[in-house]
Design an enzyme around this catalytic site. Sequence first.
Site, mmCIF file in Angstrom:
data_model
loop_
_atom_site.group_PDB
_atom_site.id
_atom_site.type_symbol
_atom_site.label_atom_id
_atom_site.label_comp_id
_atom_site.label_asym_id
_atom_site.label_seq_id
_atom_site.Cartn_x
_atom_site.Cartn_y
_atom_site.Cartn_z
ATOM 1 N N HIS A 169 -7.809 -39.573 13.997
ATOM 2 C CA HIS A 169 -6.515 -38.901 13.975
ATOM 3 C C HIS A 169 -5.650 -39.200 15.185
ATOM 4 C CE1 HIS A 169 -8.173 -36.991 10.452
ATOM 5 N NE2 HIS A 169 -6.913 -36.985 10.100
ATOM 6 N N CYS A 227 -0.374 -41.875 1.069
ATOM 7 C CA CYS A 227 0.075 -41.418 2.381
ATOM 8 C C CYS A 227 -0.944 -41.735 3.468
ATOM 9 C CB CYS A 227 0.392 -39.933 2.350
ATOM 10 S SG CYS A 227 -1.009 -38.919 1.895
#
Length: 755
Positions: free
Chosen positions: A362, A674
């Site tokens: 992330h 996405c």
Amino acid sequence: MLKVLRYIIQEVNNAESLREALAIIVHHVRDALETGACAIFLMDHEHHKLVLSAADGLEKNLISKLKIPVSQGLIGFVAERKEAVNVMDARLHERFYEYPGAGEEKFNAFLGVPILHRKRLLGVIVVEQEEARKYDAAEEAFLMTLAIQLASVIVEVGGKDILEAVQQDDHDLPEVLRGTPGSSGVGIGEMVVVYSPADLDAVPDQETDAIEEEIEKFMAAIEATRNEVRILGDRLSQSLGSEEKLLFEAYLLMLDSDTLQNEVLNKINTGVTAQTALKSVIKEHIKQFVGIENEYLNERAADIEDLGRRILANLQTEEQATIEYPERTILIGNEVTAVHLAEVPEGRLVGIISGKGSSNSHVAILARALGVASVMGVGELPFQKLQGLEAIVNGYLGQIYLNPDEYLLAEFQVLANEERQLDSELASLRELPAETVDGHRVALYMNTGLLADISRSMSVGAEGVGLYRTEVPFMTRDRFPTAEEQRIIYRQLLNVFSPRPVIMRTLDIGGDKPLSYFKMEEDNPFLGWRGIRVLLEHPEIFLNQIRAMLRASEGYSNLRIMLPMISDVSEVDESLRLIKTAYQELKADKIDIIMPQIGIMIEVPSAVYQAQLLAQRVDFLSVGSNDLTQYILAVDRNNSRVANLYDGLHPAVLKALLHVVESAHREGKTVSICGEMAGDPVAVILLIAMGFDMLSISAPLLPRIKWVVRKFSISKARKLLNEVLLMSSATEIRRHLEFALEQEGLGGLIRAGRH
Ligand code: PEP
Ligand code: MG
């Protein structure tokens, strides 16, 4: 044997450099096997030779000098076979070769074991003995186990040259560090070391003139820790057994003892900061304890470490606010987190280097969102020595140049300028549609999570938000944000984008996105309690968030809600029920809202196979290719060790994507992607050919992706898709597509600069 092995491994883990680790190993192995000599040779792949890198019982002067061709002697034989060689009398072996001056004349018995990592030879570990005897099976197993451990230590030193790492003086730094490309771009700046709070190993070695101030800070931290331990002890005194109670008393004694305090104070007086002094004293104490083979004393080492961490945490709370970020900051640390990024003042971050993680962690995703070059998985480094150094981060190749000379700097300045120029040229595409030369239109939305990147999205011309990762505001706080706090954040986003759609994803925690205030300790977090699974077990958190989203949408019509990590139809049904309840309650309260479109993410293989059933229940599907790739390939997206196996262009992943698009369209529903793949210029060619209706991308990448779409024709893209679907590996597919990009004059998208 097992105990000795464990002990050696512990010692090796405490070693400060690879050279020290190797010296520890040869010394203890010689002792444990009661053998004449032990040596480690590391492989110099460039020259195809084995280099003596540590020795005990042999001539030490030859370290780094004795270089054995792989074709020579018994050591070379081990390397060639990549298997253990165990002989009673080496002299009788046809491959025997005596190295003059090594001090081997007296030895007869020989056991050599290869040090392998993923089938690649890193070196050979050897023991020798005067007495002509065969090493027994237990000894051979011992050495093999150690070789496996050693291989991982060597690999952790990073992708850099292992021989360089051994030969380096501990104070020297390599010129180039290597890791996995995290986010593309070039960043030139000054390094700021960040670390997880209370991590002694990560404390930098820092000197200071402000000795009085450091002493004061240290004494205040001792006082704070004393209170903490006392309160903890009191609170637990009812329920604690006598042994644990003693532990707290022992902590208090240690804190008050002159030894610990004086040692730290003396160190500070030599001109180092309180944190540096504390680290060095605690480490010294730990070393003394672990050097003794006694379980009780080993436990005490853990206590000292714990106490050290508590004092450090108190020192750091005072200092947290005082980190200075230079104009051009490169964050570096063993594990850089979203919180670290959030603390850098806007506009100053130019690069990120993380010891752990890979391109789909992330932090790398956030780096991309901020348009900042990053390199992940560089391995363990002497981070404390990097503070304040100048560096160049090349996010395309996953390389970092430390203390670059003026020529290198000038070269990279040119590349960085070219990139800026390319971006400003692409800005002219802002108002133009993402349409292929033969009229195929695809919608380009942006991914976001930080409010700071909203303003950027305006300038790149995103048609909406395809993924708003709501967990970011949850991660940067020390408690759950209230419904009202959430509403304000969400409303800001809806307001900025209205009337363009904003797809808000419900909280997706777990995996590598923990909340410091919400305990979830699991052996296997990516297969555990994450995403929708957490929310459905905590409907109060889910409903709070849904209400905040719905309230935020008052007077607007652009809210969409998306559910992450769906692996079963029942999860969708239950979520829809909760969302409808929240909606009806708010309607009953006369709040002016409309029922938003609801979609789900396709991120796990079960959802791929049920895509059509799922599509019947919701308004849209969106593929989370980051997770989908990791679950299809069984490759942890966050693990730098298997990062080479992680590739969204794997034929199995491509087939899954195609299946999802066809399933959604069969139900007349839109389908988007996405995950980070949508921002990969190479993958985009295939995604438009598959028929994805919308791509959602980090804002800084959006103009580049639009450029790709506008340069290709859909017929060419479909032709390429058909070609790659016949190929058997991701590498082959990537090469084929890169060639296609080059042919269209788009090579600048896959390397630094623009040409
Ligand atoms: C994904 O998995 O592709 C995705 C978009 O979600 P995240 O990266 O936040 O897990
Ligand atoms: Mg995901």
